[in-house]
Design an enzyme around this catalytic site. Structure first.
Site, short mmCIF file in Angstrom:
data_model
loop_
_atom_site.label_atom_id
_atom_site.label_comp_id
_atom_site.label_asym_id
_atom_site.label_seq_id
_atom_site.Cartn_x
_atom_site.Cartn_y
_atom_site.Cartn_z
N CYS A 2 1.13 -0.33 0.41
CA CYS A 2 1.79 0.97 0.30
C CYS A 2 3.23 0.70 -0.08
O CYS A 2 4.03 0.26 0.74
CB CYS A 2 1.71 1.74 1.62
SG CYS A 2 2.49 3.36 1.56
N GLU A 109 -0.52 4.44 -5.93
CA GLU A 109 -0.96 3.11 -6.34
C GLU A 109 -0.98 3.08 -7.86
O GLU A 109 -1.08 4.13 -8.51
CB GLU A 109 -2.34 2.77 -5.79
CG GLU A 109 -2.38 2.40 -4.32
CD GLU A 109 -1.71 1.07 -4.01
OE1 GLU A 109 -1.19 0.42 -4.94
OE2 GLU A 109 -1.71 0.68 -2.83
#
Length: 249
Positions: A2, A109
């Site tokens: 993350c 992402e």
């Protein structure tokens, strides 16, 4: 993994959602492009006069261990691998007694294409509700500043991650997540969060296993939307960043 996420809810909404208090007034603007070393909200519980008090604090994203010589090390510690968090010197004390919840609306992402091309994706709950990740926090003292001087103490945080769950027949989202990255930030449902941040539970290994065991349950309704490449620049920060667009590849 993350490395960028969204946290656009107002402080007042977070206080109501988590039934938390403020130790001191804070100002935290919404962000659709949270980056390492940014200030972010965290929820934690403390024992005050033998009573458990839940509080909302603002921490710098990227945990700075108490033994660090300077806070620069924090930029490399935005995530903590759940498989090794009990042993790593930077995290093993925090996981025992300084666990927190990190609210988020979703995270980003990137999928690698040919050459240098990358397609960003926004991962978020399907019903529009918020996320809460398992996190750790730590206090770092700046020895160059006098007692009581602003900036004497730095509060920082890290988000726990785990292997991306393998895809199964119960949902197709895990196949999409696997195609993006082999790691995911560890989400929690409300019951798991209650245990994770409880300062009176000292079995850290049990709590790490508890959070890891519920990944598929919590993430089963997640959606993965392709978004514009503007999110790659940390200077860009607006709701348009999470607007779905046609993928480049």
């Amino acid at each position: 993994m993350c490395g960028r996420y969204v946290m656009a809810r107002a402080v007042g909404d977070l206080l109501a959602e988590f039934d938390a208090q403020l130790e001191e007034d804070v100002e935290l603007p919404p962000s659709w492009n949270v980056a390492p070393t940014d200030d972010v909200p965290i929820v934690l519980e403390r024992l005050i006069d033998d009573s458990t008090v839940r509080q909302l604090h603002v921490a710098r994203w990227g945990l700075v261990p108490s033994w660090a010589k300077d806070p620069g090390i924090g930029s490399k510690m935005i995530n903590a691998r759940s498989e090794t968090v009990l042993e790593k010197p930077a995290f093993r004390k925090a996981v025992q007694s300084r666990r927190c919840a990190v609210p988020a609306d979703g995270y980003y992402e990137w999928k690698q294409g040919t050459g240098k091309a990358k397609q960003p994706y926004y991962v978020h709950p399907g019903e529009g509700s918020g996320l809460v990740f398992a996190g750790l926090y730590e206090w770092w003292k700046d020895a160059s500043k006098a007692e009581g001087e602003p900036g004497r103490w730095l509060l920082s945080t890290s988000i726990l991650t785990a292997d991306t769950p393998p895809p199964g027949s119960e949902s197709t989202v895990f196949g999409k997540l696997t195609a993006l990255h082999d790691r995911v930030p560890l989400p929690m449902d409300r019951a798991t969060m209650e245990s994770w941040i409880d300062p009176q539970i000292d079995d850290a290994a049990f709590l790490v296993d508890l959070v890891r065991a519920h990944v598929k349950d919590v993430a089963g309704d997640w959606r993965v939307d392709s978004v514009g490449r503007e999110v790659g620049n940390v200077r860009n920060n607006s709701p348009e960043l999470i607007r779905p667009v046609e993928a480049l590849f």
